[in-house]
Design a protein around this motif. Structure first.
Motif, short mmCIF file in Angstrom:
data_model
loop_
_atom_site.label_atom_id
_atom_site.label_comp_id
_atom_site.label_asym_id
_atom_site.label_seq_id
_atom_site.Cartn_x
_atom_site.Cartn_y
_atom_site.Cartn_z
N ILE A 35 0.87 -1.18 0.00
CA ILE A 35 0.00 0.00 0.00
C ILE A 35 0.90 1.23 0.00
CG2 ILE A 35 -1.80 1.27 1.23
CD1 ILE A 35 -2.75 -1.44 0.22
N THR A 36 0.77 2.06 -1.01
CA THR A 36 1.60 3.26 -1.12
C THR A 36 0.86 4.45 -0.52
OG1 THR A 36 2.51 2.39 -3.18
CG2 THR A 36 2.94 4.71 -2.69
N GLU B 10 3.46 9.31 5.49
CA GLU B 10 4.82 8.88 5.82
C GLU B 10 5.36 9.64 7.02
OE1 GLU B 10 9.29 8.53 3.83
OE2 GLU B 10 7.68 9.56 2.75
N HIS B 11 5.15 10.95 7.01
CA HIS B 11 5.62 11.77 8.13
C HIS B 11 4.95 11.34 9.43
CE1 HIS B 11 7.00 15.34 10.28
NE2 HIS B 11 5.75 15.49 10.72
N SER B 12 3.64 11.06 9.38
CA SER B 12 2.91 10.62 10.58
C SER B 12 3.43 9.28 11.08
CB SER B 12 1.42 10.54 10.26
OG SER B 12 0.69 10.05 11.36
N ASN C 85 6.43 4.07 1.11
CA ASN C 85 6.35 5.48 0.70
C ASN C 85 6.40 5.59 -0.82
OD1 ASN C 85 9.03 5.18 -0.05
ND2 ASN C 85 9.84 6.43 1.63
N GLN C 86 6.41 6.81 -1.29
CA GLN C 86 6.37 7.06 -2.73
C GLN C 86 7.58 6.49 -3.46
OE1 GLN C 86 3.74 8.87 -4.47
NE2 GLN C 86 2.70 8.35 -2.55
N LYS C 87 8.69 6.30 -2.74
CA LYS C 87 9.90 5.74 -3.34
C LYS C 87 9.99 4.23 -3.19
CE LYS C 87 12.58 9.99 -2.60
NZ LYS C 87 13.79 10.58 -1.96
N THR D 164 -2.28 6.25 -2.07
CA THR D 164 -2.18 6.64 -3.49
C THR D 164 -2.19 5.43 -4.42
OG1 THR D 164 0.24 6.67 -3.39
CG2 THR D 164 -0.90 8.73 -2.88
N ALA D 165 -1.86 4.26 -3.91
CA ALA D 165 -1.88 3.05 -4.73
C ALA D 165 -1.98 1.84 -3.82
CB ALA D 165 -0.62 2.96 -5.59
N ALA D 166 -2.59 0.77 -4.33
CA ALA D 166 -2.76 -0.44 -3.52
C ALA D 166 -2.75 -1.67 -4.41
CB ALA D 166 -4.07 -0.37 -2.73
#
Length: 408
Positions: free
Chosen positions: A10-11, A17-19, A48-50, A33-35
């Motif tokens: 799960i992206t 990510e900060h939380s 995360n996004q990376k 944003t994606a799963a």
């Protein structure tokens, strides 16, 4: 070496990510944003996004809290041994912080123990649970027998596990409401849904089938003890008494007399039964009444007749949307209590709503005192008992505010 990942990914957004990196275990549906394809209620990896690993948690497609993390360690394997370690860790913590008071305590406090959405209370020989997340619902067949075995091995006799899942919030997880005994192999089902406990020397009959929440509010244990010390030799009004816990602590602590009030006739009946159980029926009298109606009447007709007023209301707000109306409710009862008390009297007041923050609660008390034209001399500021631990990185675990003031 990190293990090969087997869970769907799960992206999440940079905000999520900060939380997560700050230690909060919740990921909201708007932060995904994606799963990859997943099974509802199963474990997923959060990245995360990376593509970097952030943690693993249970996903729930019906909830606004879409993922509840249970680990940020990529080496964890979520087998029975993992859950047993975590349960033992929670129980050892209670043994340390509760000491001799371990026979009645909260054993599992949801996110604070990394069991998101799960509550487990111990009432002597009975465990009472409340399961509010789909992930924990699916884990019950593993967790509940393990917990019973851990406590039994530690010398505690466990006669049963009772589930109190009769709460509407389960619908947010796509779960039905229910209540009843969870079957334990080799353990016959209890013949009653009541048990007797002792807390601070006070005996109670706990109706864990029909009582509030899991049957009894354990979080105020040491606050009741602090209140009893203040009430010695004094005339006490206990508002929102429920099953009489503050009233009976005050009476056993030496109060001259206690008048206890609750809007629920069933609660008052249980409180009267508890008073008789402790031989305190001549020191405490009970009244079924709406506190919001009663306090103005007492200010008008009985001003100065009480030395102590205790306010232990239910949560007036369970969301941010209703905080303002809740604040008005808290102010009303606290203002009336301040007007009712003589100079030098004592106000014991609290809030169990997370959304009514300590800052808001203190602001409300300042305003009520100003309107009542009194000053507040703080005696004590307290929170929930340590079996309900507060995680500083999870503000939702910090909910109970408790103050003792002298009104001057």
């Amino acid at each position: 070496m990190k293990q090969t990942r087997i869970f769907p990914k799960i992206t999440v957004t940079p905000k999520a990510e900060h939380s997560i990196l700050a230690g909060h275990p919740w990921i909201y549906y708007t932060e995904i944003t994606a799963a990859e394809p997943y099974e509802n209620g199963a474990l997923v990896d959060v990245i995360n996004q990376k593509g970097s690993y952030l943690g693993t948690g249970f996903i729930s497609e019906h909830s606004k809290i879409r993922v509840r993390l249970i680990s940020r360690n990529a080496n964890d394997t979520f087998d029975e041994a993992f859950w047993e370690r975590r349960l033992r860790y929670a129980w050892e913590y209670r043994k340390t912080v509760m000491g001799e008071d371990i026979s009645c305590c909260r054993v599992i406090f949801g996110e604070a123990d990394s069991f998101p959405g799960l509550t487990v209370d111990l009432f002597e020989n009975i465990l009472v649970t409340q399961t509010l997340s789909l992930g924990m619902e699916k884990m019950k067949p593993v967790l509940f027998p393990l917990l019973a075995r851990i406590l039994t091995e530690d010398g505690r006799k466990i006669d049963g596990i009772y589930e109190r899942n009769d709460v509407a919030i389960r619908a947010l997880e796509g779960l039905e409401q229910n209540k009843g005994f969870f079957p334990l192999a080799g353990v016959p089902l209890p013949q009653t849904t009541k048990t007797e406990i002792t807390e601070n020397g006070v005996r109670y009959i706990v109706d864990y089938e029909n009582g509030q929440k899991t049957g009894f509010f354990l979080d105020q244990k040491y606050n009741r003890r602090a209140a009893a010390k203040i009430c010695r030799g004094k005339r006490v009004l206990d508002c929102f008494t429920d099953t009489g816990s503050f009233a009976l602590n005050a009476a056993l602590g030496g109060a001259e007399h206690v008048h206890a009030v609750d809007i629920s006739a069933d609660a008052i009946h249980a409180a009267e039964e508890n008073a008789r159980l402790n031989g305190l029926e001549d020191r405490v009298d009970f009244e079924t009444a709406n506190v919001f109606d009663l306090l103005p009447q007492l200010v008008e007709n009985a001003r100065g007749q009480y030395d102590v007023v205790i306010l232990d209301p239910p949560a007036f707000t369970k969301s941010r949307k209703t905080v303002n109306s809740a604040e008005r409710g808290y102010k009303e009862i606290n203002y009336r209590a301040m007007k009712l008390l003589p100079r030098g009297g004592y106000l014991i007041t609290c809030s169990c709503s997370h959304f009514m923050t300590d800052e808001l609660f203190r602001k409300m008390l300042h305003s009520a005192a100003a309107d009542a034209q009194v000053a507040l001399r703080q005696v004590e500021a307290r929170q929930q008992a340590p079996d309900h631990p507060i995680l500083w990185n999870v503000p939702e675990t910090n909910y109970l505010k408790f103050y003792i003031f002298q009104v001057v």
